[in-house]
Design an enzyme around this catalytic site. Structure first.
Site, PDB file in Angstrom:
ATOM      1  CG  ASP A   1      -2.586   1.063   1.754  1.00  0.00           C
ATOM      2  OD1 ASP A   1      -2.611   1.618  -0.093  1.00  0.00           O
ATOM      3  OD2 ASP A   1      -2.961   0.989   2.056  1.00  0.00           O
TER       4      ASP A   1
ATOM      5  CG  HIS B   1       0.341   1.727  -9.513  1.00  0.00           C
ATOM      6  ND1 HIS B   1      -0.364   1.759  -8.403  1.00  0.00           N
ATOM      7  CD2 HIS B   1      -0.644   2.452 -10.020  1.00  0.00           C
ATOM      8  CE1 HIS B   1      -1.222   1.998  -7.672  1.00  0.00           C
ATOM      9  NE2 HIS B   1      -2.150   2.770  -8.983  1.00  0.00           N
TER      10      HIS B   1
ATOM     11  CG  LEU C   1      10.242 -16.757  -3.629  1.00  0.00           C
ATOM     12  CD1 LEU C   1      10.343 -17.007  -1.521  1.00  0.00           C
ATOM     13  CD2 LEU C   1      11.626 -15.302  -3.755  1.00  0.00           C
TER      14      LEU C   1
HETATM   15  C1  FPP Z   1      -2.198  -0.393  -3.475  1.00  0.00           C
HETATM   16  O1  FPP Z   1      -1.400   1.010  -3.114  1.00  0.00           O
HETATM   17  C2  FPP Z   1      -1.402  -0.916  -4.864  1.00  0.00           C
HETATM   18  C3  FPP Z   1      -1.969  -1.117  -5.562  1.00  0.00           C
HETATM   19  C4  FPP Z   1      -3.290  -1.111  -5.372  1.00  0.00           C
HETATM   20  C5  FPP Z   1      -1.733  -1.929  -6.554  1.00  0.00           C
HETATM   21  C6  FPP Z   1       0.138  -2.601  -6.448  1.00  0.00           C
HETATM   22  C7  FPP Z   1       1.177  -2.655  -7.751  1.00  0.00           C
HETATM   23  C8  FPP Z   1       2.245  -3.028  -7.434  1.00  0.00           C
HETATM   24  C9  FPP Z   1       3.001  -2.879  -6.261  1.00  0.00           C
HETATM   25  C10 FPP Z   1       2.541  -2.488  -8.991  1.00  0.00           C
HETATM   26  C11 FPP Z   1       3.876  -4.089  -9.135  1.00  0.00           C
HETATM   27  C12 FPP Z   1       2.969  -5.555  -8.901  1.00  0.00           C
HETATM   28  C13 FPP Z   1       3.369  -6.192 -10.097  1.00  0.00           C
HETATM   29  C14 FPP Z   1       3.049  -7.519  -9.377  1.00  0.00           C
HETATM   30  C15 FPP Z   1       4.202  -6.231 -10.408  1.00  0.00           C
HETATM   31  P1  FPP Z   1      -2.535   2.394  -3.730  1.00  0.00           P
HETATM   32  O2  FPP Z   1      -2.667   2.924  -4.786  1.00  0.00           O
HETATM   33  O3  FPP Z   1      -3.546   2.088  -2.730  1.00  0.00           O
HETATM   34  O4  FPP Z   1      -1.304   3.316  -3.089  1.00  0.00           O
HETATM   35  P2  FPP Z   1      -2.575   4.849  -1.859  1.00  0.00           P
HETATM   36  O5  FPP Z   1      -3.034   4.151  -0.448  1.00  0.00           O
HETATM   37  O6  FPP Z   1      -1.040   5.889  -1.144  1.00  0.00           O
HETATM   38  O7  FPP Z   1      -3.826   6.096  -2.234  1.00  0.00           O
END
Ligand code: FPP
Length: 246
Positions: A18, A35, A129
């Site tokens: 997050d 992201h 892994l």
């Molecule tokens: C949450 O942060 C994150 C996500 C919904 C997306 C997670 C995706 C990645 C880390 C990209 C790469 C992943 C792979 C497996 C290649 P948020 O957008 O909710 O952040 P915020 O709470 O600050 O708004």
């Protein structure tokens, strides 16, 4: 799966990644920028897990609820997954990583589904892994699916109702046959499970950090593992029972 586990090292770690959006906002950049930075953190953490001797890592990349985000953000995330699969799979394969996608994959479009399937097939013989990427996943969905399978087995006469127990139901969940979830990490300063691995987290140690996901690196993972190593896992027993192993 590799054999003996070093003392204090979790066998299986799950992470709610997050904070990408806030990380990008602090830099006056679009959420997709966050992201993309998050993708780099994924890579660093996979490498760190291999060095630490962790057996399985499960990452929450896209929840069932994430479809409700603005369409351009969902689109950017799908593009990012596609590009990550194209770029990273061969290298992960070279390092002995086995990739698995868990969740309702049918909801994704054909090109992405094909890439997911190809990456699973390509890496299925690896055992350094296991990386599970949870996409369109929800913990309640996982439990409901297991319950449906149990109901089907009863309806087909393969199982009696009184034979349904925790270990039987566990076999029908997404992460069956994996080492138990030892450590559940959430970055980004929120203190909730957000419908991730509800069944599997029953006895996991929970670790929350304010670090935003793109900043989470090897040192952060080390700190989480050190914290885990100091926990006393009692599974309902008293501290004295654990100390004397009775
Ligand atoms: C949450 O942060 C994150 C996500 C919904 C997306 C997670 C995706 C990645 C880390 C990209 C790469 C992943 C792979 C497996 C290649 P948020 O957008 O909710 O952040 P915020 O709470 O600050 O708004």
């Amino acid at each position: 799966m590799p054999g003996a586990q070093a003392a204090g090292v979790p066998r299986h770690i799950a992470i709610v990644m997050d904070g990408n959006g806030r990380w990008a906002k602090a830099r006056h950049r679009p959420r997709s920028f966050g992201h993309n930075a998050g993708r780099k953190a994924v890579r660093a953490v996979i490498e760190a897990c291999m060095r630490e001797g962790v057996q399985a890592l499960t990452l929450f990349a896209f929840s069932s609820e994430n479809w409700h985000r603005p369409q351009d953000e969902v689109g950017a995330l799908m593009d990012l997954f596609l590009r990550a699969l194209d770029r990273e799979v061969e290298e992960l394969h070279g390092h002995g990583v086995r990739l698995r996608f868990v969740g309702e994959l049918d909801a994704f479009d054909q090109p992405l589904r094909r890439r997911m399937q190809a990456s699973m097939t390509r890496t299925e013989g690896n055992d350094k892994l296991l990386v599970n990427i949870a996409v369109n996943y929800g913990g309640r969905w996982d439990i409901v699916r297991a319950a449906r399978r149990a109901a089907e087995a009863v309806a087909n006469g393969e199982l009696r109702v009184d034979q349904i127990d925790e270990s039987r139901l566990d076999q029908w969940t997404s992460l069956a046959e994996l080492p138990p979830l030892d450590l559940f990490i959430r970055t980004g300063g929120e203190y909730r499970l957000s419908n991730f691995l509800l069944w599997q987290a029953a006895y996991a140690e929970l670790y929350f950090t304010d670090t935003l996901w793109p900043d989470f690196d090897e040192a952060c993972l080390r700190r989480a593992i050190e914290d885990y190593a100091r926990r006393e896992r009692r599974y309902g027993r008293t501290g004295e029972q654990v100390a004397t192993n009775v």
